[in-house]
Enzyme design. Structure first.
Site, PDB file in Angstrom:
ATOM      1  N   ASP A 283     -57.591  30.452 -53.533  1.00 27.88           N
ATOM      2  CA  ASP A 283     -57.773  29.000 -52.930  1.00 27.88           C
ATOM      3  C   ASP A 283     -59.382  28.921 -52.550  1.00 27.88           C
ATOM      4  OD1 ASP A 283     -56.770  26.363 -51.528  1.00 27.88           O
ATOM      5  OD2 ASP A 283     -57.892  27.548 -49.886  1.00 27.88           O
TER       6      ASP A 283
ATOM      7  N   GLU B 103     -53.142  29.985 -57.430  1.00 28.94           N
ATOM      8  CA  GLU B 103     -54.143  30.594 -56.697  1.00 28.94           C
ATOM      9  C   GLU B 103     -54.121  32.146 -56.615  1.00 28.94           C
ATOM     10  OE1 GLU B 103     -54.139  26.773 -53.434  1.00 28.94           O
ATOM     11  OE2 GLU B 103     -53.129  28.773 -52.797  1.00 28.94           O
TER      12      GLU B 103
END
Length: 228
Positions: A49, A121
């Protein structure tokens, strides 16, 4: 460690050959399939992320040298939110190679937005740890290229757009209330109702509270627009 044939094919989709294939295996392992000897992808998701955020921030600055912070922020949010990550994951069919426990698999885990977004992610983090920042950046720019070019200056997720609508009319922020939860613990469904101080409401059901809130906000925005 040698990758299975399907993960070798997935390497080709990513355009990155793993020197440490265990990283890719971990990135694709959901918590429902984890064990003391098989870690899940949650820590990688956390790292991915942050890597995604940095690459997208830099790309947006380069793509529009004259854009203000106020224009860049909603574009950034639109590109890094979980729904966008899940859409990218669908583009490269991450669902087909996810390692899921039986209960999660039976409940449609390969299609769930939250699981797909998390896995995307985690894969970014795996590439970053295996090949460094340049490798992760190349992957992100390849997968996000069209979206970076097409993202609107006023791109906002529905919750943000609804909050701004309320603020513009000097209302309190929308309230999100969980009105129901159903299904087994491993595959719950949440019903969320969004309420405005002026009385308008809308509700939606999804496999995560976040997705249900976004969907409810989108419904309410549509109602407001059709009534105006």
């Amino acid at each position: 460690m040698k990758l299975s044939s399907d993960l070798q094919a997935f390497e080709g989709v990513l355009g990155h050959h793993f020197a440490r294939p265990e990283l890719l295996n971990r990135a694709l392992t959901h918590s429902s399939m984890s064990s003391p000897t098989r870690p899940d992808n949650q820590r990688l998701e956390f790292l991915g992320d942050r890597v995604l955020g940095l690459v997208i921030s830099e790309a947006l600055l380069k793509d529009d040298m004259s854009a203000s912070e106020g224009q860049l922020a909603p574009r950034y949010n639109a590109l890094v939110r979980k729904e966008t990550c899940a859409d990218i994951a669908r583009d490269i069919d991450i669902g087909a190679v996810l390692k899921l426990g039986r209960s999660e698999m039976m409940s449609g885990g390969r299609r769930k937005t939250a699981l797909l977004g998390d896995a995307m992610e985690a894969v970014i983090a795996a590439v970053y740890l295996d090949g460094g920042f340049d490798a992760a950046k190349a992957l992100i720019l390849k997968l996000w290229a069209k979206r970076i070019k097409s993202v609107e200056s006023d791109a906002r997720d529905p919750k943000t757009a609804l909050q701004e609508w309320a603020q513009a009319r000097k209302q309190n922020p929308p309230k999100y209330v969980e009105t129901a939860r159903q299904g087994p613990d491993h595959a719950p469904e949440f019903t969320i109702e969004v309420r405005l101080a002026s009385g308008e409401t809308a509700a939606s059901t999804a496999s995560s509270k976040r997705a249900a809130e976004q969907a409810a906000a989108a419904l309410l925005l549509a109602q407001i627009e059709s009534a105006s």
